[in-house]
Design a protein around this motif. Structure first.
Motif, PDB file in Angstrom:
ATOM      1  N   SER A 143      24.414  21.498   5.313  1.00  0.00           N
ATOM      2  CA  SER A 143      23.025  21.144   5.010  1.00  0.00           C
ATOM      3  C   SER A 143      22.550  19.969   5.859  1.00  0.00           C
ATOM      4  N   VAL A 144      23.455  19.076   6.216  1.00  0.00           N
ATOM      5  CA  VAL A 144      23.096  17.947   7.079  1.00  0.00           C
ATOM      6  C   VAL A 144      22.723  18.447   8.472  1.00  0.00           C
ATOM      7  N   ILE A 145      23.533  19.333   9.025  1.00  0.00           N
ATOM      8  CA  ILE A 145      23.264  19.865  10.365  1.00  0.00           C
ATOM      9  C   ILE A 145      21.982  20.695  10.366  1.00  0.00           C
ATOM     10  N   LEU A 146      21.861  21.608   9.415  1.00  0.00           N
ATOM     11  CA  LEU A 146      20.701  22.491   9.372  1.00  0.00           C
ATOM     12  C   LEU A 146      19.403  21.715   9.174  1.00  0.00           C
ATOM     13  N   SER A 147      19.400  20.788   8.234  1.00  0.00           N
ATOM     14  CA  SER A 147      18.162  20.041   7.980  1.00  0.00           C
ATOM     15  C   SER A 147      17.798  19.153   9.174  1.00  0.00           C
ATOM     16  N   SER A 148      18.780  18.566   9.840  1.00  0.00           N
ATOM     17  CA  SER A 148      18.497  17.748  11.023  1.00  0.00           C
ATOM     18  C   SER A 148      17.889  18.584  12.140  1.00  0.00           C
ATOM     19  N   LEU A 149      18.463  19.766  12.360  1.00  0.00           N
ATOM     20  CA  LEU A 149      17.924  20.665  13.388  1.00  0.00           C
ATOM     21  C   LEU A 149      16.497  21.093  13.058  1.00  0.00           C
ATOM     22  N   LEU A 150      16.273  21.484  11.817  1.00  0.00           N
ATOM     23  CA  LEU A 150      14.937  21.936  11.420  1.00  0.00           C
ATOM     24  C   LEU A 150      13.901  20.822  11.515  1.00  0.00           C
ATOM     25  N   ILE A 151      14.280  19.618  11.119  1.00  0.00           N
ATOM     26  CA  ILE A 151      13.358  18.491  11.200  1.00  0.00           C
ATOM     27  C   ILE A 151      13.011  18.198  12.656  1.00  0.00           C
ATOM     28  N   GLY A 152      14.012  18.204  13.521  1.00  0.00           N
ATOM     29  CA  GLY A 152      13.763  17.956  14.937  1.00  0.00           C
ATOM     30  C   GLY A 152      12.874  19.016  15.565  1.00  0.00           C
ATOM     31  N   LEU A 153      13.149  20.286  15.254  1.00  0.00           N
ATOM     32  CA  LEU A 153      12.353  21.375  15.809  1.00  0.00           C
ATOM     33  C   LEU A 153      10.927  21.376  15.268  1.00  0.00           C
ATOM     34  N   ALA A 154      10.788  21.167  13.971  1.00  0.00           N
ATOM     35  CA  ALA A 154       9.440  21.130  13.377  1.00  0.00           C
ATOM     36  C   ALA A 154       8.643  19.943  13.903  1.00  0.00           C
ATOM     37  N   GLY A 155       9.291  18.785  13.992  1.00  0.00           N
ATOM     38  CA  GLY A 155       8.612  17.612  14.531  1.00  0.00           C
ATOM     39  C   GLY A 155       8.189  17.816  15.970  1.00  0.00           C
ATOM     40  N   GLY A 156       9.062  18.418  16.761  1.00  0.00           N
ATOM     41  CA  GLY A 156       8.737  18.682  18.161  1.00  0.00           C
ATOM     42  C   GLY A 156       7.617  19.695  18.312  1.00  0.00           C
ATOM     43  N   ALA A 157       7.630  20.733  17.493  1.00  0.00           N
ATOM     44  CA  ALA A 157       6.566  21.741  17.546  1.00  0.00           C
ATOM     45  C   ALA A 157       5.222  21.118  17.173  1.00  0.00           C
ATOM     46  N   LEU A 158       5.221  20.275  16.154  1.00  0.00           N
ATOM     47  CA  LEU A 158       3.976  19.602  15.763  1.00  0.00           C
ATOM     48  C   LEU A 158       3.487  18.673  16.865  1.00  0.00           C
ATOM     49  N   LEU A 159       4.392  17.928  17.464  1.00  0.00           N
ATOM     50  CA  LEU A 159       4.005  17.034  18.553  1.00  0.00           C
ATOM     51  C   LEU A 159       3.444  17.836  19.723  1.00  0.00           C
ATOM     52  N   ARG A 160       4.096  18.914  20.078  1.00  0.00           N
ATOM     53  CA  ARG A 160       3.627  19.758  21.186  1.00  0.00           C
ATOM     54  C   ARG A 160       2.222  20.284  20.903  1.00  0.00           C
ATOM     55  N   TRP A 161       2.007  20.751  19.702  1.00  0.00           N
ATOM     56  CA  TRP A 161       0.693  21.267  19.312  1.00  0.00           C
ATOM     57  C   TRP A 161      -0.362  20.171  19.385  1.00  0.00           C
ATOM     58  N   TRP A 162      -0.024  19.010  18.820  1.00  0.00           N
ATOM     59  CA  TRP A 162      -0.985  17.920  18.751  1.00  0.00           C
ATOM     60  C   TRP A 162      -1.310  17.368  20.140  1.00  0.00           C
ATOM     61  N   GLU A 163      -0.316  17.295  21.011  1.00  0.00           N
ATOM     62  CA  GLU A 163      -0.556  16.804  22.367  1.00  0.00           C
ATOM     63  C   GLU A 163      -1.514  17.721  23.129  1.00  0.00           C
ATOM     64  N   GLY A 164      -1.474  18.997  22.846  1.00  0.00           N
ATOM     65  CA  GLY A 164      -2.360  19.939  23.511  1.00  0.00           C
ATOM     66  C   GLY A 164      -3.788  19.881  23.024  1.00  0.00           C
ATOM     67  N   ARG A 165      -4.039  19.200  21.937  1.00  0.00           N
ATOM     68  CA  ARG A 165      -5.368  19.168  21.351  1.00  0.00           C
ATOM     69  C   ARG A 165      -6.024  17.793  21.301  1.00  0.00           C
ATOM     70  N   SER A 166      -5.254  16.767  21.583  1.00  0.00           N
ATOM     71  CA  SER A 166      -5.816  15.425  21.462  1.00  0.00           C
ATOM     72  C   SER A 166      -5.175  14.483  22.478  1.00  0.00           C
ATOM     73  N   GLU A 167      -5.984  13.610  23.032  1.00  0.00           N
ATOM     74  CA  GLU A 167      -5.456  12.602  23.947  1.00  0.00           C
ATOM     75  C   GLU A 167      -4.575  11.602  23.208  1.00  0.00           C
ATOM     76  N   ARG A 168      -4.801  11.462  21.944  1.00  0.00           N
ATOM     77  CA  ARG A 168      -4.011  10.524  21.130  1.00  0.00           C
ATOM     78  C   ARG A 168      -2.988  11.250  20.261  1.00  0.00           C
ATOM     79  N   GLY A 169      -2.618  12.443  20.668  1.00  0.00           N
ATOM     80  CA  GLY A 169      -1.694  13.243  19.877  1.00  0.00           C
ATOM     81  C   GLY A 169      -0.357  12.576  19.642  1.00  0.00           C
ATOM     82  N   THR A 170       0.180  11.950  20.701  1.00  0.00           N
ATOM     83  CA  THR A 170       1.493  11.311  20.563  1.00  0.00           C
ATOM     84  C   THR A 170       1.420  10.140  19.592  1.00  0.00           C
ATOM     85  N   ARG A 171       0.390   9.360  19.699  1.00  0.00           N
ATOM     86  CA  ARG A 171       0.241   8.202  18.801  1.00  0.00           C
ATOM     87  C   ARG A 171       0.076   8.658  17.356  1.00  0.00           C
ATOM     88  N   ARG A 172      -0.765   9.648  17.137  1.00  0.00           N
ATOM     89  CA  ARG A 172      -0.976  10.149  15.776  1.00  0.00           C
ATOM     90  C   ARG A 172       0.299  10.763  15.216  1.00  0.00           C
TER      91      ARG A 172
END
Length: 135
Positions: free
Chosen positions: A60-89
């Motif tokens: 559960s430690v490995i799986l949750s860490s992987l999922l959190i990293g992937l979900a966080g990265g996907a959200l960051l990627r999406w937000w960066e494509g839509r806002s100049e301040r995506g990384t900061r937000r």
């Protein structure tokens, strides 16, 4: 004669290799912390679950860490494509989520288990936030 073009600058987004690498690094770091607490420290990472207890295992430690990293990265990627301040937000949101996640270790059965779970949350948050932010 000069030519004026109406080019819109493309927003750069974080790449999937970096997202996957950061998620994997978070899982490795969490695994090391889990091993230090359980194998080396002899602490049972258990939390209250209904009327009983639930063991926090390596899977559960490995799986949750992987999922959190992937979900966080996907959200960051999406937000960066839509806002100049995506990384900061994204960073502000990630720090907020990491802070709120520190509430969950309060259900640990022992103080040592609680400290172990807090350290897992902090390590994953630091690796994911630092690994995904642009420098």
């Amino acid at each position: 004669m000069t030519t004026v073009t109406n080019e819109i600058p493309q927003r750069t987004r974080i790449g999937w290799p970096r997202i996957v690498g950061t998620a994997a690094a978070a899982a490795v770091a969490a695994t090391v912390v889990w091993v230090l607490w359980t194998a080396a420290g002899g602490v049972d990472l258990e939390v209250k679950s209904g009327s009983g207890a639930q063991q926090i295992g390596i899977g559960s430690v490995i799986l949750s860490s992987l999922l959190i990293g992937l979900a966080g990265g996907a959200l960051l990627r999406w937000w960066e494509g839509r806002s100049e301040r995506g990384t900061r937000r994204w960073t502000m949101l990630a720090v907020g989520i990491a802070s709120v996640s520190l509430i969950t270790p309060t259900s640990a059965l022992t103080v040592a288990a609680g400290l172990g779970l807090v350290s897992l949350h902090v390590v994953v948050a630091v690796v994911v936030i630092a690994g995904l932010r642009r420098r």
